[in-house]
Structures are given as C-alpha cells and as structure tokens.
Write a protein that holds these residues in place. Sequence first.
Motif, PDB file in Angstrom:
ATOM      1  N   THR A  29      67.438   6.190 105.719  1.00 50.07           N
ATOM      2  CA  THR A  29      68.034   5.604 106.875  1.00 50.07           C
ATOM      3  C   THR A  29      68.356   4.226 106.792  1.00 50.07           C
ATOM      4  OG1 THR A  29      66.012   4.479 107.740  1.00 50.07           O
ATOM      5  CG2 THR A  29      66.231   6.476 108.411  1.00 50.07           C
ATOM      6  N   ARG A  30      68.584   3.683 105.407  1.00 45.09           N
ATOM      7  CA  ARG A  30      69.269   2.486 104.970  1.00 45.09           C
ATOM      8  C   ARG A  30      70.450   2.330 105.186  1.00 45.09           C
ATOM      9  NH1 ARG A  30      65.683   1.058  99.645  1.00 45.09           N
ATOM     10  NH2 ARG A  30      63.738   1.160 100.555  1.00 45.09           N
ATOM     11  N   VAL A  31      71.155   1.303 105.612  1.00 46.86           N
ATOM     12  CA  VAL A  31      72.582   1.194 105.523  1.00 46.86           C
ATOM     13  C   VAL A  31      73.149   1.403 104.093  1.00 46.86           C
ATOM     14  CG1 VAL A  31      74.586  -0.068 106.169  1.00 46.86           C
ATOM     15  CG2 VAL A  31      72.741  -0.046 107.640  1.00 46.86           C
ATOM     16  N   VAL A  32      72.474   0.584 103.199  1.00 43.76           N
ATOM     17  CA  VAL A  32      72.908   0.414 101.739  1.00 43.76           C
ATOM     18  C   VAL A  32      71.776   1.217 101.078  1.00 43.76           C
ATOM     19  CG1 VAL A  32      73.416  -0.693  99.818  1.00 43.76           C
ATOM     20  CG2 VAL A  32      74.491  -1.357 102.097  1.00 43.76           C
ATOM     21  N   ARG A  33      72.193   2.373 100.547  1.00 44.42           N
ATOM     22  CA  ARG A  33      70.857   3.147 100.034  1.00 44.42           C
ATOM     23  C   ARG A  33      70.957   2.989  98.302  1.00 44.42           C
ATOM     24  NH1 ARG A  33      70.894   9.039 102.538  1.00 44.42           N
ATOM     25  NH2 ARG A  33      73.052   9.104 101.817  1.00 44.42           N
ATOM     26  N   GLY A  34      72.045   2.550  97.829  1.00 44.58           N
ATOM     27  CA  GLY A  34      71.898   2.398  96.323  1.00 44.58           C
ATOM     28  C   GLY A  34      72.210   3.559  95.628  1.00 44.58           C
ATOM     29  N   LEU A  35      72.830   4.617  96.251  1.00 40.95           N
ATOM     30  CA  LEU A  35      73.251   5.913  95.428  1.00 40.95           C
ATOM     31  C   LEU A  35      74.355   5.941  94.773  1.00 40.95           C
ATOM     32  CD1 LEU A  35      71.576   8.573  98.158  1.00 40.95           C
ATOM     33  CD2 LEU A  35      70.683   7.521  96.334  1.00 40.95           C
ATOM     34  N   SER A  36      75.453   5.186  95.414  1.00 47.46           N
ATOM     35  CA  SER A  36      76.641   5.047  94.652  1.00 47.46           C
ATOM     36  C   SER A  36      77.398   4.061  95.530  1.00 47.46           C
ATOM     37  CB  SER A  36      77.626   6.324  94.830  1.00 47.46           C
ATOM     38  OG  SER A  36      78.022   6.634  96.101  1.00 47.46           O
ATOM     39  N   GLU A  37      78.399   3.181  94.847  1.00 49.85           N
ATOM     40  CA  GLU A  37      78.879   2.277  95.535  1.00 49.85           C
ATOM     41  C   GLU A  37      79.892   2.659  96.665  1.00 49.85           C
ATOM     42  OE1 GLU A  37      81.055  -0.445  92.798  1.00 49.85           O
ATOM     43  OE2 GLU A  37      78.765  -0.941  91.648  1.00 49.85           O
ATOM     44  N   GLN A  38      80.549   3.863  96.469  1.00 55.47           N
ATOM     45  CA  GLN A  38      81.466   4.367  97.280  1.00 55.47           C
ATOM     46  C   GLN A  38      80.929   4.868  98.419  1.00 55.47           C
ATOM     47  OE1 GLN A  38      84.929   4.401  97.226  1.00 55.47           O
ATOM     48  NE2 GLN A  38      84.699   5.048  99.242  1.00 55.47           N
ATOM     49  N   GLY A  42      59.172  -8.959 120.824  1.00 59.58           N
ATOM     50  CA  GLY A  42      59.370 -10.239 120.565  1.00 59.58           C
ATOM     51  C   GLY A  42      60.322 -10.990 119.695  1.00 59.58           C
ATOM     52  N   ASN A  43      61.089 -10.073 119.154  1.00 58.59           N
ATOM     53  CA  ASN A  43      62.096  -9.871 118.213  1.00 58.59           C
ATOM     54  C   ASN A  43      63.661  -9.534 118.722  1.00 58.59           C
ATOM     55  OD1 ASN A  43      61.049 -11.561 115.663  1.00 58.59           O
ATOM     56  ND2 ASN A  43      59.604  -9.826 116.127  1.00 58.59           N
ATOM     57  N   PHE A  44      64.731 -10.332 118.546  1.00 63.62           N
ATOM     58  CA  PHE A  44      65.969  -9.442 118.390  1.00 63.62           C
ATOM     59  C   PHE A  44      66.300  -8.588 117.598  1.00 63.62           C
ATOM     60  CE2 PHE A  44      70.572  -9.475 118.437  1.00 63.62           C
ATOM     61  CZ  PHE A  44      70.888  -9.287 119.964  1.00 63.62           C
ATOM     62  N   CYS A  45      66.610  -9.131 116.264  1.00 60.56           N
ATOM     63  CA  CYS A  45      67.076  -8.154 115.207  1.00 60.56           C
ATOM     64  C   CYS A  45      66.810  -8.943 114.069  1.00 60.56           C
ATOM     65  CB  CYS A  45      68.374  -7.480 115.512  1.00 60.56           C
ATOM     66  SG  CYS A  45      68.664  -6.462 113.999  1.00 60.56           S
ATOM     67  N   VAL A  46      66.341  -8.957 112.851  1.00 59.55           N
ATOM     68  CA  VAL A  46      66.241  -9.461 111.595  1.00 59.55           C
ATOM     69  C   VAL A  46      67.187  -9.045 110.777  1.00 59.55           C
ATOM     70  CG1 VAL A  46      63.656 -10.315 112.104  1.00 59.55           C
ATOM     71  CG2 VAL A  46      64.212  -8.122 111.020  1.00 59.55           C
ATOM     72  N   GLY A  47      68.297  -8.089 110.915  1.00 53.67           N
ATOM     73  CA  GLY A  47      69.165  -7.895 110.025  1.00 53.67           C
ATOM     74  C   GLY A  47      68.928  -6.370 109.391  1.00 53.67           C
ATOM     75  N   ARG A  48      69.485  -5.853 108.430  1.00 49.81           N
ATOM     76  CA  ARG A  48      69.438  -4.787 107.690  1.00 49.81           C
ATOM     77  C   ARG A  48      67.892  -4.412 107.170  1.00 49.81           C
ATOM     78  NH1 ARG A  48      71.869  -3.854 103.407  1.00 49.81           N
ATOM     79  NH2 ARG A  48      73.041  -5.579 103.190  1.00 49.81           N
ATOM     80  N   ASP A  49      67.336  -3.474 107.341  1.00 49.53           N
ATOM     81  CA  ASP A  49      66.176  -2.964 106.819  1.00 49.53           C
ATOM     82  C   ASP A  49      66.221  -2.682 105.412  1.00 49.53           C
ATOM     83  OD1 ASP A  49      63.626  -1.978 106.243  1.00 49.53           O
ATOM     84  OD2 ASP A  49      63.370  -1.096 108.159  1.00 49.53           O
ATOM     85  N   GLN A  50      66.033  -3.407 104.590  1.00 47.03           N
ATOM     86  CA  GLN A  50      66.181  -3.334 103.094  1.00 47.03           C
ATOM     87  C   GLN A  50      64.912  -2.652 102.492  1.00 47.03           C
ATOM     88  OE1 GLN A  50      69.095  -4.623 101.623  1.00 47.03           O
ATOM     89  NE2 GLN A  50      68.916  -6.818 102.177  1.00 47.03           N
ATOM     90  N   SER A  51      63.713  -2.578 103.118  1.00 47.37           N
ATOM     91  CA  SER A  51      62.643  -1.943 102.620  1.00 47.37           C
ATOM     92  C   SER A  51      61.846  -0.734 103.511  1.00 47.37           C
ATOM     93  CB  SER A  51      61.438  -3.133 102.249  1.00 47.37           C
ATOM     94  OG  SER A  51      61.027  -3.548 103.757  1.00 47.37           O
ATOM     95  N   GLY A  52      62.675  -0.236 104.391  1.00 49.30           N
ATOM     96  CA  GLY A  52      62.080   0.813 105.305  1.00 49.30           C
ATOM     97  C   GLY A  52      62.437   2.158 104.477  1.00 49.30           C
TER      98      GLY A  52
END
Length: 264
Positions: free
Chosen positions: A72-81, A58-68
């Motif tokens: 597997t997150r795109v931006v994990r917060g381990l390092s900027e690089q 029932g959904n297309f895609c709500v963007g990046r998963d920030q709380s899963g």
Amino acid sequence: MTDEISYSVDAGIATIVMNRPDRRNAITYTLVTGLQDALTAAAGDSGVRTIVLTGTGGNFCVGRDQSGDPTTRVVRGLSEQEDRTRLLDVSRVIPTLVQVPKPTVAVIRGGCAGAGLSLALACDLRYAGADAVFNTAFVGAGMSGDMGMAWLLTRAVGSSKARELMLLSGRIKADQAAAFGMIHEVVAGEALETRATEIARRLADSAPLALRGAKLNLESALSRPLSEYLIGEADRLITCAYSEDVEEARSAFLGKRVPHFAGR
C-alpha cells in the motif's frame, strides 16, 4: 471509497476524515484514492457547500507511510518508473483540493508533516489545535519533497521562509506556524472543533457562486498576467451579478434578514 477515509455530509458541510489512527493517519496509496473519491463526491453534490478535512486519533497526517504494508506504500521500491507513476497518480489529489469549486477547511491536531502538511496547505483555510506540530520533514528523511510541498509552502509563507522551512526541516509549534502564515488560527482544547464548525457553517451559508468565483480569482491572481486576470475576474463577476443569489442578497439586506442562497 476505502475504510481509511470516513465521509459524511451534514447541513451542507462535507467532512472527510483520514482514518488510520494506529499509523497517525500516514498516507497510503489507498488512503489517497479514498480521499480523491471523497473530494469528487463532495464536488459533485449540489447539497455540499463546504468541505472539512481532518484526521482521527489526535493527529492530522504525518506524511507518507514508509514502514507499513509494502503493497500500500506510494513508493514501493520495485522500479523507478512504477514508483514515479504511482507518485504522480497520488499527487493528483493536490490540484483536486486546490481547485475544488467549494471552500475547504483543514482542522489540524497533533502531527502534520511531509505530504500531510501538503494536504493541509492545499486547503483554503487552516485551523490548528495548540497541540499541533508541523514539519516539512522531507530533507530530514533524505527526500527532496513531493505532493506539491514547495509550490504550496511558497504561496503560504513566501519564498524566503519556504526555503528556510524546506531546507532546515524541523518541528514547528502551532503558534510559530501561525506567525509564519502556515495556518490561520490556533485554537486551544475542545474549542477547535467549535471554531472549525463555526467557520464551515459561515462558508456553507455564503453564496456558492461568489465563493467559487473568489477561489478562481485567488488562483488566477498567482498564475495569470494582470490583463488576462482582469478578463476572468470580469466574467466571474458578471455571472454573479446576473444570479438569483445576488438578488437574494439585496432582498435580505433591504429586509434586514439573513439571506438564503440557492447557488444559482
């Protein structure tokens, strides 16, 4: 490929389904990797004439998963690089969608936000259910935007409206999105699937070389000066003019029958 992406081919139509219904198909690193693999498979399959992108549940895609799952997150917060590298790697799927030499159709239900909206905008044609809700979402989440959002949105709705939608992010109903040019048509209820199949079938039955050339013309028109554009346009027209498909089109017209294109 990953189980977060479903891929199937039927009668020349490749259907790619984002398959994380419990997370409203929110984007993970593995989902985009699977999407990239599916697009590569469709592009390289001579039996595929057109590509449909949609979501399940029932959904297309709500963007990046920030709380899963953090792994597997795109931006994990381990390092900027590391996060910059991962984001650029994920973002490669946008030029793949834009440049794939086969027409693409987004079929949108429910939420379509952030990077999910970028995926939809990267498709050639976009059809939405009356229940679809759109949102650029980034500024509201404290983010500036990724996966080509501003580039794609500007080309879809124009610079002035894109600025409004990016800077004053908020929920946009399907009929508003159609009026802005974000989508091509709103189709109510179960008729959406019927309409999307009709469009995909029409594209799949068209001349592949002509569609490929037309897509290249459209992209070149946005990025090349006229004198340079005309050279590429002429090259693509001549390629079509000397193809078996143009002979088939002529023969079908004279014989008052439906053409059957071979893509050569």
